[in-house]
Scaffold this motif. Structure first.
Motif, PDB file in Angstrom:
ATOM      1  N   GLU A 245       0.853  -1.189   0.000  1.00 34.54           N
ATOM      2  CA  GLU A 245       0.000   0.000   0.000  1.00 34.54           C
ATOM      3  C   GLU A 245       0.884   1.233   0.000  1.00 34.54           C
ATOM      4  O   GLU A 245       2.082   1.147   0.247  1.00 34.54           O
ATOM      5  CB  GLU A 245      -0.799   0.089   1.331  1.00 34.54           C
ATOM      6  N   ARG A 246       0.278   2.377  -0.219  1.00 35.56           N
ATOM      7  CA  ARG A 246       0.953   3.658  -0.053  1.00 35.56           C
ATOM      8  C   ARG A 246       0.110   4.460   0.928  1.00 35.56           C
ATOM      9  O   ARG A 246      -1.120   4.443   0.846  1.00 35.56           O
ATOM     10  CB  ARG A 246       1.043   4.362  -1.400  1.00 35.56           C
ATOM     11  N   LEU A 247       0.746   5.107   1.868  1.00 35.74           N
ATOM     12  CA  LEU A 247      -0.002   5.946   2.802  1.00 35.74           C
ATOM     13  C   LEU A 247      -0.245   7.289   2.117  1.00 35.74           C
ATOM     14  O   LEU A 247       0.643   8.151   2.084  1.00 35.74           O
ATOM     15  CB  LEU A 247       0.783   6.112   4.113  1.00 35.74           C
ATOM     16  N   MET A 248      -1.420   7.435   1.526  1.00 43.11           N
ATOM     17  CA  MET A 248      -1.720   8.654   0.765  1.00 43.11           C
ATOM     18  C   MET A 248      -1.774   9.851   1.715  1.00 43.11           C
ATOM     19  O   MET A 248      -2.202   9.718   2.865  1.00 43.11           O
ATOM     20  CB  MET A 248      -3.050   8.513   0.014  1.00 43.11           C
ATOM     21  N   GLY A 249      -1.324  11.019   1.204  1.00 40.46           N
ATOM     22  CA  GLY A 249      -1.292  12.209   2.057  1.00 40.46           C
ATOM     23  C   GLY A 249      -0.022  12.285   2.885  1.00 40.46           C
ATOM     24  O   GLY A 249       0.124  13.178   3.719  1.00 40.46           O
ATOM     25  N   PHE A 250       0.874  11.354   2.665  1.00 40.83           N
ATOM     26  CA  PHE A 250       2.182  11.366   3.344  1.00 40.83           C
ATOM     27  C   PHE A 250       3.287  11.427   2.298  1.00 40.83           C
ATOM     28  O   PHE A 250       3.169  10.853   1.219  1.00 40.83           O
ATOM     29  CB  PHE A 250       2.371  10.090   4.178  1.00 40.83           C
TER      30      PHE A 250
END
Ligand code: CMC
Length: 429
Positions: free
Chosen positions: A301-306
């Motif tokens: 996953e990618r931690l969106m907003g980071f």
């Protein structure tokens, strides 16, 4: 430090050495082109897809120090502007280079306020879109259509004409943005109310129904002012680079800015806050956060907003947005996704994976939550970014026109295709 610093480059193919002047921490690509240049061969060029280490201009509009988490417009810290200024005052600052006096400010606000209406034919054009048209597609088409309503805008070297188009565009963006929102809902377009402030008028055009005088909640109008200030400029990002690049052909500013809107439309630029919202909804509850973080660390996953290409520290805009979120939730009630966002932030800021990679919340981490609380559908989020960014695009466009170093943007390529291939008639292929 020597007075005239240089970089010595040795071409190991020939043994020749070249002293390239270092100015403002850069060497000129033209100077580099002298390395290895002969009558038969081109000199050395830079290969830099995405311009990750190439300065394309000199600019005095916006300063960013990504390591320290500093953002300044014309030297003024973003925190002070968000605390004390208004969006229109900030737009003046970006365009003119200095804060306005009281008279200049009053004149500027008057000019913007009285250019908020658009030609009725432009309204008809917008009404011609399909009922489910994406508001950002409508915005970009209608801004580009403005160039046909103001053909004099082509005279970009005339300062008065330039000024008039800058005023028109900043004034009309909320009208076009609000109408693209109303369109998707099948609601009548609301005309501007020139008795209201810039953000109040925007709220009125978005949400007014049958009331005679729409009275926007001042706390929401103030939160929008802050969001607009934070999004007004961000130096040489993808859309600003697009505006400068298109504008370098000396096309009118409506066409150049519509190119900027197109660049902002893309999910890697303006669309990340929408992705944050989807991510928070998918996580679903606070107790699922540790499992999600593990997925991010495993690369699933990618931690969106980071994370950010430039900020390797807390994005200064994210801190201010968090405060604006509290103000909005006071009016709208708390967005239940906030709990998940706060937990994500808490865990990520302590976790070695994020700490070692200098991944901090960026401007998009909380903005989507605010927009959702204000009842905007995700498709509107980028429109809410494009409206305030218009002043930054225009400040950068005007700066480019006045910069004697600038030429039409025309990068080099490394050609990797075939050469001198003979044409084969279709029947013989
Ligand atoms: N979640 C997990 N890992 C990440 C993230 C993230 N959000 N961002 C970067 N990383 C990791 C990445 O996997 C890499 O790890 P490794 O070194 O092990 O391969 C390392 O951190 C460096 O990342 P990068 O992809 O080289 O960094 P970049 O500068 O190319 O990307 C970014 C910057 C913003 C595209 C990226 O951080 C990202 O995709 N973030 C999520 C999307 C997002 O929030 N975008 C909005 C940016 S702010 C908008 C604006 O200012 O206009």
């Amino acid at each position: 430090m020597t007075e005239n610093p240089t970089l010595t480059v040795r071409d190991n193919r020939t043994g020749e050495e070249y002293d390239l002047p270092i100015t403002d921490g850069t060497i000129s690509a033209t100077d580099l082109g002298k390395v290895g240049k002969t009558e038969d061969a081109a000199g050395i060029a830079m290969y830099d897809p995405g311009f990750t280490n190439t300065a394309s201009c000199r600019s005095s509009v916006t300063f960013i120090d990504g390591e320290e988490g500093i953002l300044e417009y014309r030297g003024y810290p973003i925190e002070q502007l968000a605390e004390s200024s208004t969006y229109l005052e900030v737009a003046y600052l970006l365009i003119h280079g200095e804060l306005p006096t009281k008279d200049q400010h009053d004149q500027w606000v008057h000019e913007i306020t009285f250019h908020t209406f658009v030609h009725e034919n432009l309204k008809s054009l917008m009404q011609g879109f399909r009922y489910d048209a994406h508001p950002m597609g409508m915005l970009l088409s209608s801004v580009s259509a403005l160039s046909t309503f103001y053909p004099e805008a082509r005279a970009i070297s005339d300062p008065d004409i330039r000024h008039e188009q800058i005023v028109r565009m900043i004034a009309k963006m909320p009208t076009l943005g609000a109408w693209s929102f109303r369109h998707a809902q099948g609601k009548p377009y609301v005309y501007p109310d020139n008795n209201l402030t810039y953000t109040e008028n925007f709220l009125s055009m978005l949400f007014k129904m049958s009331e005679h005088n729409y009275e926007p909640d001042p706390r929401l109008a103030q939160a929008l002012e802050v969001l607009f200030i934070l999004h007004a400029d961000h130096e040489q990002n993808c859309s600003t680079n697009a505006v400068r690049s298109i504008g370098s052909s000396q096309v009118d500013p409506y066409s150049a800015v519509s190119g900027g809107i197109a660049a902002l439309y893309g999910p890697l630029h303006g669309g990340a806050n929408e992705a944050v919202l989807r991510m928070l909804k998918r996580i679903g509850s606070k107790d699922k956060v540790p499992e999600f973080i593990e997925g991010v660390k495993n690369g699933d996953e990618r931690l969106m907003g980071f994370g950010h290409r430039v900020y390797k520290n807390y994005d200064p805009r994210a801190k201010i947005i968090k405060k604006a979120a509290d103000d909005v939730f006071e009016v709208t009630g708390i967005n239940p996704l906030l709990k998940i966002a706060v937990e994500l932030e808490k865990i990520a800021l302590e976790d070695e994976y994020f700490v070692s990679r200098k991944l901090y919340p960026n401007v998009d981490f909380y903005s989507g939550l605010i927009y959702e609380a204000l009842q905007f559908p995700p498709e509107m989020f980028t429109v809410l970014f494009a409206i305030p960014r218009t002043s930054g695009w225009l400040a950068q466009w005007a700066e480019m026109l006045g910069d004697g170093d600038q030429k039409i943007a025309r990068p080099k390529q490394i050609y990797t295709g075939a050469r001198g291939v003979d044409y084969v008639p279709m029947g013989d292929r």
